[in-house]
Design a protein around this motif. Structure first.
Motif, short mmCIF file in Angstrom:
data_model
loop_
_atom_site.label_atom_id
_atom_site.label_comp_id
_atom_site.label_asym_id
_atom_site.label_seq_id
_atom_site.Cartn_x
_atom_site.Cartn_y
_atom_site.Cartn_z
N LYS A 295 0.83 -1.24 -0.06
CA LYS A 295 -0.10 0.02 0.08
C LYS A 295 0.98 1.16 -0.05
O LYS A 295 0.25 2.50 -0.08
N SER A 296 2.00 1.27 0.04
CA SER A 296 3.20 2.35 -0.07
C SER A 296 4.08 2.01 -1.04
O SER A 296 4.66 1.06 -1.20
N LEU A 297 4.48 3.21 -1.60
CA LEU A 297 5.54 3.05 -2.66
C LEU A 297 6.63 4.14 -2.37
O LEU A 297 6.20 5.26 -2.56
N TYR A 298 7.69 3.71 -2.05
CA TYR A 298 8.88 4.78 -1.93
C TYR A 298 9.80 4.79 -3.29
O TYR A 298 10.27 3.93 -3.66
N PHE A 299 10.02 5.90 -3.57
CA PHE A 299 10.67 6.11 -4.94
C PHE A 299 11.33 7.49 -4.91
O PHE A 299 11.32 8.37 -3.88
N THR A 300 12.30 7.74 -5.98
CA THR A 300 13.23 8.63 -6.02
C THR A 300 12.87 9.27 -7.20
O THR A 300 12.33 8.93 -8.23
N SER A 301 13.02 11.00 -7.26
CA SER A 301 12.59 11.70 -8.20
C SER A 301 13.40 12.82 -8.21
O SER A 301 13.76 13.26 -7.11
N ASP A 302 13.77 13.47 -9.36
CA ASP A 302 14.55 14.78 -9.65
C ASP A 302 13.22 15.93 -9.73
O ASP A 302 13.62 17.00 -10.36
N VAL A 303 12.04 15.59 -9.26
CA VAL A 303 10.96 16.62 -9.71
C VAL A 303 11.42 17.93 -8.70
O VAL A 303 12.09 17.96 -7.76
#
Length: 608
Positions: A295-303
């Motif tokens: 139910k949770s997604l941990y992710f990386t982004s350069d937003v």
């Protein structure tokens, strides 16, 4: 320095070459081609082109700087970077013109890069000296770059201390019995039961996503699953759900990257689909980790709007099954620099990730942070040596119970390639009573998968002159190789896809017209035997990369030279007459260099 190593390269083309001016159109073309390859992460290809430019203009400090910067990005080449950057730093110019192929001086940044080269080779005093020099001369440089340099000076001091402590972990090979089929592995992801392992394999011609399953204590022969996923190009595994039924992937485009998911349907994976707009945008999403409950997604982004260039975010699954708006993990986790490869474990209560901005040994280090009962993340803790080194350390997968980690570690006999290892926590007898975590119910130490060591350990070997990859070599004895008869019993009845791929790639291409194929004759001779072998290594038209047919021939040469240490090889580069004389000269040199580099990676010295 490369030019100081002896290898006989006799390049013949149909006409002699005369360079009319230092910076020709060909020089310009190769320069910008190499810069593009460097910016897009193809460091070995960029390095090869920069070296070719040095042939046209030896001593060019700008090109020496670029050779050194590329070497720092290539596993196993960190020591070589020192040589290039020491030469480049002599030509540092305060009036350096960025991005110009006509610039022959080196940027002030060269001092920082030389500091990094020393740093990654555990030469901390030399590293600090060059970092300090950069800050003195480069006071007008980008403020964030100067801040990062200060962090690296502190990292050198910290690394020197951490290297003197007892190792906290040791590594044990997971798929050692298949090493001959798996040249270099990375990105290991594991199911909750620990019986499904998916990872990336870097073959000379392509990268393959592979899967192995575990029965009892034995892993099956890995099989390629790219065709099931429907993914081609730069696609990497990121995480696997607890039940092993959802595989999260990252696909790199030319300008950005997105996160995809594939689901296991029976025994095959479905075609991967991109996640929605709350996850993917017109930015780069480079990693994703799914929680145990899904139910949770941990992710990386350069937003834009984050703390640094890459931050860690979390998104929750809504009642409709869609990923909701992403939330930045906050300043305790994210820094003004880069955070990468988060993995969530133990019911969302422990986050493992890599960071540039926290207290590291240098570059990216692996940290963990715990979520307390108030919903607040603790100050990240460095995982220590040898999980962390002075280089970039990332994609530490803790598994699902934070004590059975999986990690890609450089091979002891070949630091340019990695192998998948299980990370075993070391528990020393004199620390056992105080370091074991307590069970909240019984108050007794929790049981954990660990290796107990005597309190009196032999002193650590001083490896301050070793490369970062050597320092990260496994400290555990390799596990016994499983007999082939036992392994065969676990393999599926159908032909393994990995063998289909290898067999298909090993077939020679159909004969093409002579004008479509160029060859480099290689003359192999031995002083102890009155014999000489002349062979041809085929290349595709107007190309210098080793295709499968070329690899087969060069492998034979490598085997011969390995078995006969006194044997020497003379490479003679050729190109057909379809291109310009100058282009043919460069192409011939590139082809000869490709073979020489391949032989060197096989352990054959260039002086032979």
């Amino acid at each position: 320095m490369i030019s100081a190593k002896r290898i006989f390269l006799f390049l013949f083309v149909s006409a002699s070459i005369g360079l009319n001016g230092q910076y020709t159109k060909e020089f310009k073309r190769i320069f910008f081609d190499a810069d593009y390859l460097y910016e897009t992460g193809f460091y070995e290809e960029a390095f090869s082109r920069y070296k070719n430019l040095l042939t046209l203009d030896p001593g060019n400090s700008n090109i020496l700087f670029r050779c050194g910067a590329s070497s720092l990005k290539i596993p196993g080449s960190e020591a070589e970077a020192i040589t290039y950057l020491k030469d480049a730093v002599r030509g540092v110019s305060l009036s350096y013109k960025e991005g110009s192929h006509k610039e022959s001086g080196a940027p002030v940044l060269t001092y920082f890069m030389l500091g990094q080269a020393y740093h990654q080779n555990y030469l901390f005093d030399d590293a600090i000296e060059n970092y300090t020099k950069y800050m003195e001369i480069g006071e007008n440089q980008v403020p964030m770059q100067l801040d990062y340099t200060r962090l690296q000076i502190e990292a050198c001091k910290r690394a020197s201390e951490l290297k003197r402590t007892r190792p906290s972990f040791e590594f044990q090979g997971v798929l050692d019995q298949f090493d001959d089929d798996l040249p270099s592995c990375s990105n290991p992801v594991i199911s909750g039961a620990g019986d499904v392992l998916i990872f990336l394999v870097d073959y000379p011609s392509d990268k393959k996503i592979m899967m192995s399953t575990k029965t009892g204590d034995l892993w099956s022969r890995p099989r390629v699953i790219n065709s099931e996923l429907g993914m081609v190009g730069e696609t990497y595994p990121a995480s696997l759900s607890y039940d092993g039924d959802e595989l999260y992937l990252v696909h790199h485009y030319y300008s950005h990257s997105d996160i995809f998911v594939s689901r296991l349907q029976g025994k095959r994976w479905s075609e991967a689909v991109a996640l929605g707009y709350n996850i993917n945008g017109r930015t780069s999403e480079t990693h994703a980790s799914i929680s145990k409950d899904g139910k949770s997604l941990y992710f990386t982004s350069d937003v834009r709007g984050g703390s640094g260039s890459f931050d860690i975010y979390v998104s929750r699954l809504d009642e409709k099954g869609n990923w909701g708006p992403a939330t930045n993990m906050g300043s305790t986790i994210n820094t003004p620099f880069e955070e990468h490869t988060p993995f969530i474990s133990n019911n969302d209560s422990i986050l493992f990730f890599s960071s540039q901005g926290h207290a590291s040994m240098g570059g990216l280090d692996v940290f963990y942070s715990e979520l307390n009962s108030y919903g607040v993340w603790s100050e990240p803790v460095n995982m220590g040596y040898p999980v962390n080194t002075t280089g970039d350390d990332k994609f530490f997968n803790p598994g699902w119970n934070e004590i059975e980690g999986y990690y890609a570690v450089p091979r002891q006999d070949d630091p340019t390639s990695n192998t998948i290892n299980m990370v075993m926590e070391l528990v020393y007898e004199d620390e056992l009573a105080t370091t074991s975590p307590l069970d909240s119910a019984s108050g007794k130490p929790k049981a954990r998968l660990a290796v107990t060591k005597p309190a009196q350990e032999e002193p650590l070997v001083d490896t301050t002159a070793a490369s970062t990859t050597t320092a990260q070599a496994a400290v555990a004895d390799p596990i016994p190789v499983i007999p082939a008869t036992v392994v065969a019993a676990l393999e599926p009845e159908e032909t393994d896809e990995i063998e289909e791929v290898l067999n298909r790639n090993a077939r020679r291409p159909e004969t093409e017209p002579v004008t479509a194929v160029a060859a480099i004759p290689a003359t192999v001779s031995s002083p102890t035997a009155p014999s000489m072998l002349v062979t041809a290594v085929p290349f595709d038209l107007n190309d210098y990369h080793l295709n499968m047919a070329a690899l087969l021939e060069v492998e034979k040469i490598a085997d011969l030279m390995t078995g006969h240490p006194d044997t020497q090889v003379e490479l003679t580069g050729h190109a057909d007459a379809t291109g310009t004389a100058q282009h043919n000269m460069l192409l011939s040199l590139q082809r000869a260099e490709q073979i020489a580099s391949f032989l060197e990676k096989k352990g054959i010295e260039r002086k032979r």
